[in-house]
Each structure stands twice: as structure tokens, then as C-alpha cells.
Design a protein around this motif. Structure first.
Motif, PDB file in Angstrom:
ATOM      1  N   MET A  17       9.174  -2.339   0.608  1.00 31.11           N
ATOM      2  CA  MET A  17       8.028  -2.406   1.582  1.00 31.11           C
ATOM      3  C   MET A  17       7.078  -1.186   1.618  1.00 31.11           C
ATOM      4  N   ASN A  18       7.958  -0.083   1.881  1.00 26.72           N
ATOM      5  CA  ASN A  18       7.355   1.358   1.742  1.00 26.72           C
ATOM      6  C   ASN A  18       6.268   1.436   0.554  1.00 26.72           C
ATOM      7  N   ARG A  19       6.683   0.829  -0.576  1.00 25.46           N
ATOM      8  CA  ARG A  19       6.009   1.087  -1.677  1.00 25.46           C
ATOM      9  C   ARG A  19       4.640   0.288  -1.659  1.00 25.46           C
ATOM     10  N   VAL A  20       4.906  -0.736  -0.957  1.00 26.67           N
ATOM     11  CA  VAL A  20       3.602  -1.752  -0.842  1.00 26.67           C
ATOM     12  C   VAL A  20       2.514  -1.070   0.197  1.00 26.67           C
ATOM     13  N   LEU A  21       3.157  -0.611   1.445  1.00 28.91           N
ATOM     14  CA  LEU A  21       2.575   0.246   2.368  1.00 28.91           C
ATOM     15  C   LEU A  21       1.616   1.330   1.765  1.00 28.91           C
ATOM     16  N   ASN A  22       2.317   2.048   0.792  1.00 25.04           N
ATOM     17  CA  ASN A  22       1.620   3.242   0.188  1.00 25.04           C
ATOM     18  C   ASN A  22       0.472   2.605  -0.849  1.00 25.04           C
ATOM     19  N   TYR A  23       0.590   1.691  -1.386  1.00 25.08           N
ATOM     20  CA  TYR A  23      -0.226   1.073  -2.315  1.00 25.08           C
ATOM     21  C   TYR A  23      -1.679   0.810  -1.516  1.00 25.08           C
ATOM     22  N   ILE A  24      -1.209   0.179  -0.310  1.00 20.63           N
ATOM     23  CA  ILE A  24      -2.306  -0.306   0.362  1.00 20.63           C
ATOM     24  C   ILE A  24      -3.351   0.675   0.748  1.00 20.63           C
ATOM     25  N   ASP A  25      -2.500   1.795   1.379  1.00 18.26           N
ATOM     26  CA  ASP A  25      -3.359   2.845   1.732  1.00 18.26           C
ATOM     27  C   ASP A  25      -4.092   3.516   0.690  1.00 18.26           C
ATOM     28  N   GLN A  26      -3.650   3.443  -0.323  1.00 17.92           N
ATOM     29  CA  GLN A  26      -4.296   4.139  -1.711  1.00 17.92           C
ATOM     30  C   GLN A  26      -5.331   3.263  -2.193  1.00 17.92           C
ATOM     31  N   HIS A  27      -5.529   2.135  -1.613  1.00 16.80           N
ATOM     32  CA  HIS A  27      -6.467   1.217  -2.428  1.00 16.80           C
ATOM     33  C   HIS A  27      -7.386   0.439  -1.315  1.00 16.80           C
ATOM     34  N   LEU A  28      -7.545   1.059  -0.137  1.00 16.70           N
ATOM     35  CA  LEU A  28      -8.141   0.435   0.809  1.00 16.70           C
ATOM     36  C   LEU A  28      -9.778   0.111   0.482  1.00 16.70           C
ATOM     37  N   ASP A  29     -10.174   0.922  -0.591  1.00 15.64           N
ATOM     38  CA  ASP A  29     -11.535   0.508  -0.801  1.00 15.64           C
ATOM     39  C   ASP A  29     -11.711  -0.437  -1.872  1.00 15.64           C
ATOM     40  N   GLN A  30     -10.702  -1.085  -2.086  1.00 19.83           N
ATOM     41  CA  GLN A  30     -10.611  -2.348  -3.138  1.00 19.83           C
ATOM     42  C   GLN A  30     -10.250  -3.588  -2.628  1.00 19.83           C
TER      43      GLN A  30
END
Length: 322
Positions: A17-30
């Protein structure tokens, strides 16, 4: 998420779940696709939405919308040269109109008003005792390690100071740091100190990492993010090839140009230091924050002043020209 005796299945859930949260933060513009996020977490797409909602207490769509608006609020405060439309597009909104409607619904003001009132908002936040990092107390765990007074980061330029006085700030380039991190989600304050003591310290000792540089990374602004949703990463530098275990995972703190200020004082006073840097120093510096995280850096040889027992750390703010 602070249980020191997590069973292996729960620890694995934490990592995913932490990996998902990190991924979301890194791709908020997409656009954020459910199937892609499920793949990041290595969960079935059919079940992932329910798993996410149960874990985070909000749906995937609500979480992504909240994070986009929180990121936009941060950019408006720290990037005065960026237009409202640029901020909207950078945080995943298709138009300035849609962004303005969503922003006002959440924050009760327009993006332009939010940017205009940044200084007053920071001043108001400085009034209550114990702000963003009050009583985080990572020194209570780090202070247990053997320490000898040695030179810290750029001691000639970043001096020790009383937290009530103006701080000396230097602009330096820091290298990227490979870290193992444990994530705490909840209100900032005394609970973070308890998290270091109960979860992080035993893990550090059991993995022989007691002598490594540690970092405290507050990923959210509690004046914007609901206290129960705030994220904090307790990190330790690890060598290449180190394999994290349990609920810990590996990440990289980005390198680059930082404004660095040496703090020495009681843990509760670090809130005032952060406020002074962001409210007083930063607007006069000719610099602005960028999208890298701010953090506190604790070197094992300087984390406590042996003469007075006060906490010592470097406050690091990523900066770029206006």
C-alpha cells in the motif's frame, strides 16, 4: 500501523500500500488507472478498490482528488510564478475552471485568494504552540546510540542556534540518499516520537543500522491535510544491496539544491524553526520550494549536544530560483 510485532501478511500489505501511495503522488498530473494501481500493489484489480478503501478509510477516487488539491495548495503557496492554470494541469485537472470549482469546494476560497493569503495563513499557524513538527522527538530514539561530537554538515555555514532566534541558512547541494523507511499515518506530534521508539528503533538495532544517518520526512501539511491522513516517513540511510524486511521498504530521497539550517533545541521548538524558515526566510531569499520533500536530517554523531542534551538536526528545504 505502529505495531512492532506485525505478522508477515500485514507487513506485506503495508509495503504494497505504501508503494501505491508513492506512485499516486508521483503521477498526480496523469490519469490514475485502477488496473495499473492494482498492478503496482500486486493485487487483483477486482478486489483492489475495496482493499484500498478499507486500508485508507477513503475510496481511491477520493484519495486521489484530495492529494491533487493538497498538492495544488502547496504549489500555489510555494510557486508564486506559476499560473493557476499551470498549477491545475500539473495536478491532474483538465481545465482551470474545473480546478477552481474543486479548490473552492475544499478550501472555501479561490486559488488566487489562497496564494494571496499565504503569509497571513502561515502567521496564523505560528500562533498556536506546537505546530507542524512539534514533539516529533526522533531524538528520543536516536539519542540512545553511541555518539561523539564530530563535525556535521557545513558547520561553518549552518550554525547552532536558539530556536527563538533567526537561523543561519546555507544553500548547498545534497546527494541523493538511498533509505529504508517505515511509514506512519496519523496526526503529527507526540505519536511520531512513539513511532520512532516503538517501531523504528528496534528495527534499526536488529539490522545493525544504529550508526547511520536518519531522516524524518513529513509528507503532508497538517494545515491542509486532515490530521488522521497525514503521512510521515522515518528513514535510515542504507547501502546498495540492502534488502528491507518486514513493513520497511526502500526509497530514494532526491538530491539537489537545499536550504539547510542547523537546529539545536528542545524537540517541541522545532515547529517554530520550520515556521520561521517558511514564513520569514523563504519569501526574502529569492528562492522557492520545489516538489521534492522537506526533511529533518539526524546524523548519529551530532544528534544530541553532549554539553546540554539538546536535539541537533539539519532542517532541509528543497529550493530553486523564483
Amino acid at each position: 500501523m505502529t505495531n512492532t510485532s506485525q505478522p508477515a501478511p500485514r507487513a506485506e500489505y503495508t509495503r504494497r500500500m505504501n508503494r501505491v501511495l508513492n506512485y499516486i503522488d508521483q503521477h498526480l498530473d496523469q490519469p490514475l488507472d485502477l488496473r495499473q494501481l492494482a498492478d503496482v500493489a500486486n493485487f487483483s484489480p477486482y478486489h483492489f478498490h475495496r482493499v484500498f478503501a478499507g486500508w485508507m478509510g477513503e475510496t481511491l477516487g477520493d484519495y486521489a482528488r484530495r492529494r491533487r488539491l493538497e498538492k495544488a495548495a502547496f504549489r500555489l503557496s510555494c510557486k508564486p510564478a506559476a499560473s493557476v492554470l499551470e498549477t491545475a494541469l500539473a495536478t491532474g485537472f483538465g481545465s482551470g475552471e474545473a480546478f477552481a470549482r474543486a479548490f473552492k469546494l475544499k478550501f472555501g476560497c479561490t486559488p488566487t485568494e489562497w496564494r494571496r493569503d499565504t503569509r497571513q495563513r502561515l502567521a496564523a499557524l505560528a500562533l498556536p504552540a506546537g505546530g507542524r513538527h512539534a514533539d516529533s522527538n526522533p531524538d528520543q530514539v536516536l539519542g540512545k546510540f553511541d555518539q561523539t561530537p564530530q563535525r556535521g554538515i557545513d558547520d561553518d555555514d549552518v550554525s547552532s542556534n536558539d530556536p527563538g532566534d533567526p537561523m543561519n541558512v546555507s544553500i548547498i547541494d545534497l546527494p541523493a540518499a538511498r533509505v529504508a523507511y517505515h511509514r506512519y499515518i496519523g496526526p503529527y506530534g507526540p505519536a511520531i516520537g512513539a513511532f520512532w521508539r516503538a517501531t523504528v528503533s528496534p528495527w534499526l538495532q536488529s539490522h545493525g543500522l544504529g550508526g547511520q544517518t536518519c531522516y524524518g520526512v513529513g509528507l503532508d501539511d497538517p494545515s491542509v491535510t486532515p490530521p488522521g491522513k497525514c503521512r510521515y516517513d522515518a528513514c535510515v540511510a542504507v547501502p546498495d544491496g540492502f534488502d528491507a524486511a518486514g513493513s520497511a521498504d526502500i526509497a530514494t530521497l532526491p538530491g539537489g539544491r537545499y536550504a539547510v539550517a542547523r537546529f539545536e533545541g528542545r524537540p517541541a521548538a522545532i515547529a517554530d524553526a520550520w515556521t520561521w524558515l517558511t514564513r520569514n526566510w523563504l519569501p526574502e531569499s529569492g528562492l522557492q520550494c520545489d516538489d521534492r520533500p522537506c526533511f529533518e536530517m539526524f546524523r548519529p554523531d551530532t544528534v544530541t549536544n553532549p554539553q546540554n542534551g539538546l536535539m541537533v538536526c539539519d532542517i532541509c528545504i528543497p529550493v530553486r530560483p523564483l
